[in-house]
Design an enzyme around this catalytic site. Sequence first.
Site, mmCIF file in Angstrom:
data_model
loop_
_atom_site.group_PDB
_atom_site.id
_atom_site.type_symbol
_atom_site.label_atom_id
_atom_site.label_comp_id
_atom_site.label_asym_id
_atom_site.label_seq_id
_atom_site.Cartn_x
_atom_site.Cartn_y
_atom_site.Cartn_z
ATOM 1 N N TYR A 76 0.850 -1.191 0.000
ATOM 2 C CA TYR A 76 0.000 0.000 0.000
ATOM 3 C C TYR A 76 0.880 1.233 0.000
ATOM 4 C CZ TYR A 76 0.403 2.173 4.646
ATOM 5 O OH TYR A 76 0.850 2.871 5.737
ATOM 6 N N PHE A 107 -2.685 1.084 12.924
ATOM 7 C CA PHE A 107 -2.724 -0.232 12.277
ATOM 8 C C PHE A 107 -1.329 -0.679 11.839
ATOM 9 C CE2 PHE A 107 -2.871 -2.665 8.341
ATOM 10 C CZ PHE A 107 -3.782 -3.666 8.614
ATOM 11 N N ASP A 108 -0.578 0.200 11.184
ATOM 12 C CA ASP A 108 0.768 -0.133 10.696
ATOM 13 C C ASP A 108 1.668 -0.582 11.835
ATOM 14 O OD1 ASP A 108 -0.591 1.708 8.938
ATOM 15 O OD2 ASP A 108 1.271 1.864 7.809
ATOM 16 N N THR A 109 1.684 0.236 12.902
ATOM 17 C CA THR A 109 2.561 -0.059 14.034
ATOM 18 C C THR A 109 2.205 -1.395 14.667
ATOM 19 O OG1 THR A 109 2.827 2.312 14.494
ATOM 20 C CG2 THR A 109 3.353 0.777 16.271
#
Length: 407
Positions: free
Chosen positions: A109, A201-203
Amino acid sequence: MTYSPQLGPAVPAWPDAPPTLLDVVVPVYNEEVDLGPCVRRLHAHLAGHVPYPFRITIADNASTDTTLTVARELADELPGVEVLHLDAKGRGRALRAAWSASPGSVLAYMDVDLSTDLAALLPLVAPLVSGHSDLAIGTRLARSSRVVRGARREVISRGYNLLLRGTLSTRFSDAQCGFKAIRADVAARLLPLVEDTGWFFDTELLVLAERTGLRIHEVPVDWVDDPDSRVDIVATALADLRGIGRLGRALGTGALPLTELREQLGRAPLRPPPDRVPAGLPRQVARFAAVGVASTLAYLAIFLAARSALGAQPANLLALLVTAVGNTAANRRLTFGISGRRHAGRHHLQGLVAFGLGLALTSGSLAALHAVAATPPRPVELVVLVAANLAATVLRFVLLRAAMHHR
């Protein structure tokens, strides 16, 4: 839709997918102006520079302008462009939905503003296609990265990543860069465990991957800040702090099935190292030394505070007992990477055995000193104690390492 933390299926649910299909997700919210130029530029780059079958998924996060209409027009115009519409906002929600439904074997993404130079895309996904790595992230904090952004964002970014290192013991350098990729089989296992639906979310995904023992590949990127960014920094920062607290509690209590994930996804161990160099020893020694320095300073502070009231030997006993418990807990978590309550009682018991030996060394040293001089100078007394503590520390490391690595 509510996602519960449970293990996903063993393999992706897309058995007919091409083996190297790359799916690049572009999450958007009210991006009617930038969406068209972004997707056309991305599509041209993929067609001209990436040697894998690809598709682009535009994940519309409940836009209230004409973003969805523009996305559908792009899907009609460009081959390999798909549109996914969600009725609720949240970048994490969009990525979860797009990646879970994707037929791709490598899922990526990027932000719609294309702040990251697309030249880094192939280096990002190639290690995943080859099987060398499990996740890949762009990093703006590598020495070779070239970044153009304001001082405020620079300070916030570096501060956030330092906070992650201090609270969750992370080792990846840049959690927030909107330029990431993951293998589909890994995503199928990890996504059901990621609770956040927004910017954290990424972390959360990266921390889970790191704790599972997966390999995270980092790519230095050229990155130019988007001056039109509409991210609410204060609200995002508060949400990130709540996410860190929630994830830290889950890791500390052993609520996440990390052991099962390591068995399912973890890489096979390397061949046994030479007997004289146990696996992980240099890093463990460095962390043990850092914990030891902190423990020694705490020990000396407690000893000096209690020396006048209790006398040398009782003050030594009190200082050793207090710091021994904290030292064992810190080494268990930081030096040997053990979390949760499993075997915690046994580890602390073995730590107390090491404490007893340390007490014998330091008390014996004090007794020998007082036998030579009835009232030795306080600096001499401290030097003797520090030397005895160093010997006790070496002994403690050997005993704790044997205890923590016992199977």
